[in-house]
Scaffold this motif. Structure first.
Motif, PDB file in Angstrom:
ATOM      1  N   PHE A  15       1.315 -21.139  33.470  1.00 34.42           N
ATOM      2  CA  PHE A  15       0.145 -21.244  34.346  1.00 34.42           C
ATOM      3  C   PHE A  15       0.293 -20.160  35.407  1.00 34.42           C
ATOM      4  N   ALA A  16      -0.639 -19.229  35.417  1.00 35.96           N
ATOM      5  CA  ALA A  16      -0.555 -18.116  36.358  1.00 35.96           C
ATOM      6  C   ALA A  16      -0.536 -18.621  37.800  1.00 35.96           C
ATOM      7  N   THR A  17       0.279 -17.998  38.610  1.00 36.69           N
ATOM      8  CA  THR A  17       0.441 -18.247  40.057  1.00 36.69           C
ATOM      9  C   THR A  17       1.210 -19.528  40.383  1.00 36.69           C
ATOM     10  N   ALA A  18       1.916 -20.093  39.405  1.00 35.29           N
ATOM     11  CA  ALA A  18       2.737 -21.283  39.673  1.00 35.29           C
ATOM     12  C   ALA A  18       4.129 -21.123  39.062  1.00 35.29           C
ATOM     13  N   PRO A  19       4.821 -20.005  39.335  1.00 32.82           N
ATOM     14  CA  PRO A  19       6.075 -19.725  38.631  1.00 32.82           C
ATOM     15  C   PRO A  19       7.178 -20.739  38.888  1.00 32.82           C
ATOM     16  N   ALA A  20       7.366 -21.166  40.130  1.00 32.58           N
ATOM     17  CA  ALA A  20       8.455 -22.095  40.438  1.00 32.58           C
ATOM     18  C   ALA A  20       8.176 -23.478  39.853  1.00 32.58           C
ATOM     19  N   TYR A  21       6.940 -23.928  39.986  1.00 31.39           N
ATOM     20  CA  TYR A  21       6.565 -25.234  39.445  1.00 31.39           C
ATOM     21  C   TYR A  21       6.737 -25.253  37.924  1.00 31.39           C
ATOM     22  N   VAL A  22       6.240 -24.224  37.262  1.00 28.10           N
ATOM     23  CA  VAL A  22       6.346 -24.149  35.801  1.00 28.10           C
ATOM     24  C   VAL A  22       7.805 -24.084  35.365  1.00 28.10           C
ATOM     25  N   ALA A  23       8.598 -23.278  36.046  1.00 25.62           N
ATOM     26  CA  ALA A  23      10.018 -23.172  35.707  1.00 25.62           C
ATOM     27  C   ALA A  23      10.722 -24.513  35.877  1.00 25.62           C
ATOM     28  N   SER A  24      10.416 -25.207  36.961  1.00 28.01           N
ATOM     29  CA  SER A  24      11.035 -26.505  37.214  1.00 28.01           C
ATOM     30  C   SER A  24      10.697 -27.507  36.119  1.00 28.01           C
ATOM     31  N   LYS A  25       9.427 -27.566  35.752  1.00 32.59           N
ATOM     32  CA  LYS A  25       9.005 -28.554  34.771  1.00 32.59           C
ATOM     33  C   LYS A  25       9.554 -28.242  33.380  1.00 32.59           C
ATOM     34  N   HIS A  26       9.654 -26.959  33.034  1.00 31.47           N
ATOM     35  CA  HIS A  26      10.304 -26.604  31.775  1.00 31.47           C
ATOM     36  C   HIS A  26      11.751 -27.075  31.776  1.00 31.47           C
ATOM     37  N   ALA A  27      12.442 -26.867  32.888  1.00 34.40           N
ATOM     38  CA  ALA A  27      13.850 -27.237  32.976  1.00 34.40           C
ATOM     39  C   ALA A  27      14.043 -28.749  32.911  1.00 34.40           C
ATOM     40  N   ILE A  28      13.103 -29.515  33.446  1.00 31.15           N
ATOM     41  CA  ILE A  28      13.217 -30.968  33.401  1.00 31.15           C
ATOM     42  C   ILE A  28      13.261 -31.470  31.963  1.00 31.15           C
ATOM     43  N   ILE A  29      12.495 -30.835  31.081  1.00 24.57           N
ATOM     44  CA  ILE A  29      12.516 -31.245  29.672  1.00 24.57           C
ATOM     45  C   ILE A  29      13.909 -31.050  29.081  1.00 24.57           C
TER      46      ILE A  29
ATOM     47  N   GLY B  49      19.611 -49.359  30.705  1.00 26.97           N
ATOM     48  CA  GLY B  49      18.217 -49.314  31.122  1.00 26.97           C
ATOM     49  C   GLY B  49      17.534 -48.039  30.703  1.00 26.97           C
ATOM     50  N   SER B  50      16.651 -47.537  31.555  1.00 27.07           N
ATOM     51  CA  SER B  50      15.786 -46.435  31.146  1.00 27.07           C
ATOM     52  C   SER B  50      15.355 -45.598  32.344  1.00 27.07           C
ATOM     53  N   ILE B  51      15.198 -44.306  32.112  1.00 29.58           N
ATOM     54  CA  ILE B  51      14.710 -43.371  33.133  1.00 29.58           C
ATOM     55  C   ILE B  51      13.537 -42.590  32.554  1.00 29.58           C
ATOM     56  N   VAL B  52      12.513 -42.394  33.377  1.00 28.71           N
ATOM     57  CA  VAL B  52      11.411 -41.503  33.027  1.00 28.71           C
ATOM     58  C   VAL B  52      11.346 -40.401  34.078  1.00 28.71           C
ATOM     59  N   ASN B  53      11.438 -39.157  33.634  1.00 30.72           N
ATOM     60  CA  ASN B  53      11.269 -38.002  34.511  1.00 30.72           C
ATOM     61  C   ASN B  53       9.838 -37.500  34.396  1.00 30.72           C
ATOM     62  N   MET B  54       9.169 -37.369  35.534  1.00 35.84           N
ATOM     63  CA  MET B  54       7.780 -36.922  35.505  1.00 35.84           C
ATOM     64  C   MET B  54       7.749 -35.401  35.422  1.00 35.84           C
ATOM     65  N   ALA B  55       7.346 -34.905  34.271  1.00 29.10           N
ATOM     66  CA  ALA B  55       7.237 -33.464  34.064  1.00 29.10           C
ATOM     67  C   ALA B  55       5.772 -33.065  34.262  1.00 29.10           C
ATOM     68  N   SER B  56       5.187 -32.414  33.289  1.00 28.57           N
ATOM     69  CA  SER B  56       3.815 -31.914  33.431  1.00 28.57           C
ATOM     70  C   SER B  56       3.413 -31.283  32.111  1.00 28.57           C
ATOM     71  N   ILE B  57       2.120 -31.072  31.927  1.00 30.25           N
ATOM     72  CA  ILE B  57       1.689 -30.236  30.808  1.00 30.25           C
ATOM     73  C   ILE B  57       2.292 -28.833  30.936  1.00 30.25           C
ATOM     74  N   LEU B  58       2.640 -28.446  32.163  1.00 31.22           N
ATOM     75  CA  LEU B  58       3.205 -27.115  32.381  1.00 31.22           C
ATOM     76  C   LEU B  58       4.688 -27.068  32.085  1.00 31.22           C
ATOM     77  N   ALA B  59       5.221 -28.141  31.502  1.00 38.14           N
ATOM     78  CA  ALA B  59       6.599 -28.121  31.010  1.00 38.14           C
ATOM     79  C   ALA B  59       6.702 -27.383  29.686  1.00 38.14           C
ATOM     80  N   THR B  60       5.565 -27.189  29.033  1.00 37.41           N
ATOM     81  CA  THR B  60       5.571 -26.450  27.764  1.00 37.41           C
ATOM     82  C   THR B  60       4.490 -25.377  27.731  1.00 37.41           C
ATOM     83  N   ASN B  61       3.774 -25.200  28.818  1.00 34.27           N
ATOM     84  CA  ASN B  61       2.735 -24.174  28.925  1.00 34.27           C
ATOM     85  C   ASN B  61       2.962 -23.346  30.181  1.00 34.27           C
TER      86      ASN B  61
END
Length: 251
Positions: free
Chosen positions: A151-165, A137-149
């Motif tokens: 964003f000031a004041t969102a360090p944990a969120y940005v780090a998480s989304k980068h790692a998901i990729i 089957g198939s899995i989709v992980n919901m990342a964000s534009i902040l997975a590759t960019n």
């Protein structure tokens, strides 16, 4: 809508609101048995009721995705309720406080990492096993534009989304020959109920200005891309990251 997910069971975490809810409705409209997994039990049940009223098939499961045992139970529930597991949309997430790194509370950092990153690992750990047993089957992980960019004041969120990729790519390499595809989606700023209800007009206008298309995205637009990636039409697509961001990342 076609029935490309007829008799296929798909879990959607964070499925009771926003992007997750839009994915639930899109997948149900296309014939899927959808497990609406969410921290808010009442909202999950309401979403299931809406799906059933529209003629779809769904079941609710309440959990905290940062609890690995609860995630394991979620996957077991999906298999026992519908007889197998075809796919998943690992969408549940939180934002955390808007603070620079030096001012960020350690407990808040840990909470965001637990929900936005560790939980995706827990989900894939148990979903992959169940999907393989069910024939692929198939899995989709919901990342964000902040997975590759950044964003000031969102360090944990940005780090998480980068790692998901990175985790998505690793899983795709590991499971491609086992009949499972794994991809990630990167939404821009999306017009969710949270934005509609809690954001002042000045902030909203500022976010709109970041998108060259001149507006925020809509949840069905993210759901449409997610459904394609889950479907057999995307059979040669795995290990990749797909933007739905109104050219935000093209700048």
């Amino acid at each position: 809508m076609n029935n490309r997910f007829e008799s296929k069971t798909i879990i959607v975490t964070g499925g009771a609101s926003g992007i997750g809810e839009a994915c639930v409705h899109r997948l149900a409209q296309e014939g899927a048995n959808v497990v609406v997994a969410d921290l808010n039990a009442d909202h999950a049940e309401k979403t299931v009721a809406d799906v059933k009223q529209a003629g779809g098939k769904a079941a609710a499961f309440a959990l905290d995705v940062s609890d690995p045992e609860a995630v394991k139970a979620m996957v077991t529930f999906a298999v026992e309720t519908f007889g197998g597991l075809y796919g998943a949309v690992n969408n549940a997430g939180i934002g955390g406080p808007a603070l620079p790194i030096g001012d960020h509370d350690i407990d808040s950092w840990k909470k965001v990492i637990d929900v936005d990153l560790n939980a995706v690992f827990y989900c894939m750990k148990y979903e992959l096993e169940a999907i393989e047993k069910s024939g692929g089957g198939s899995i989709v992980n919901m990342a964000s534009i902040l997975a590759t960019n950044g964003f000031a004041t969102a360090p944990a969120y940005v780090a998480s989304k980068h790692a998901i990729i990175g985790m998505t790519k690793s899983a795709a390499l590991e499971y491609s020959k086992r009949g499972i595809r794994v991809n990630a989606v990167g939404p821009g700023f999306i017009n969710t109920p949270l934005f509609k209800e809690k954001m002042d007009q000045e902030t909203r206008d500022a976010l709109v200005s970041l998108h060259p298309i001149g507006r925020l995205g809509e949840t069905p637009e993210v759901a449409a891309l997610t459904a394609f990636l889950l479907a057999e039409e995307a059979s040669f697509v795995t290990g990749s990251y797909h933007l739905v961001d109104g050219a935000y990342s093209a700048q």
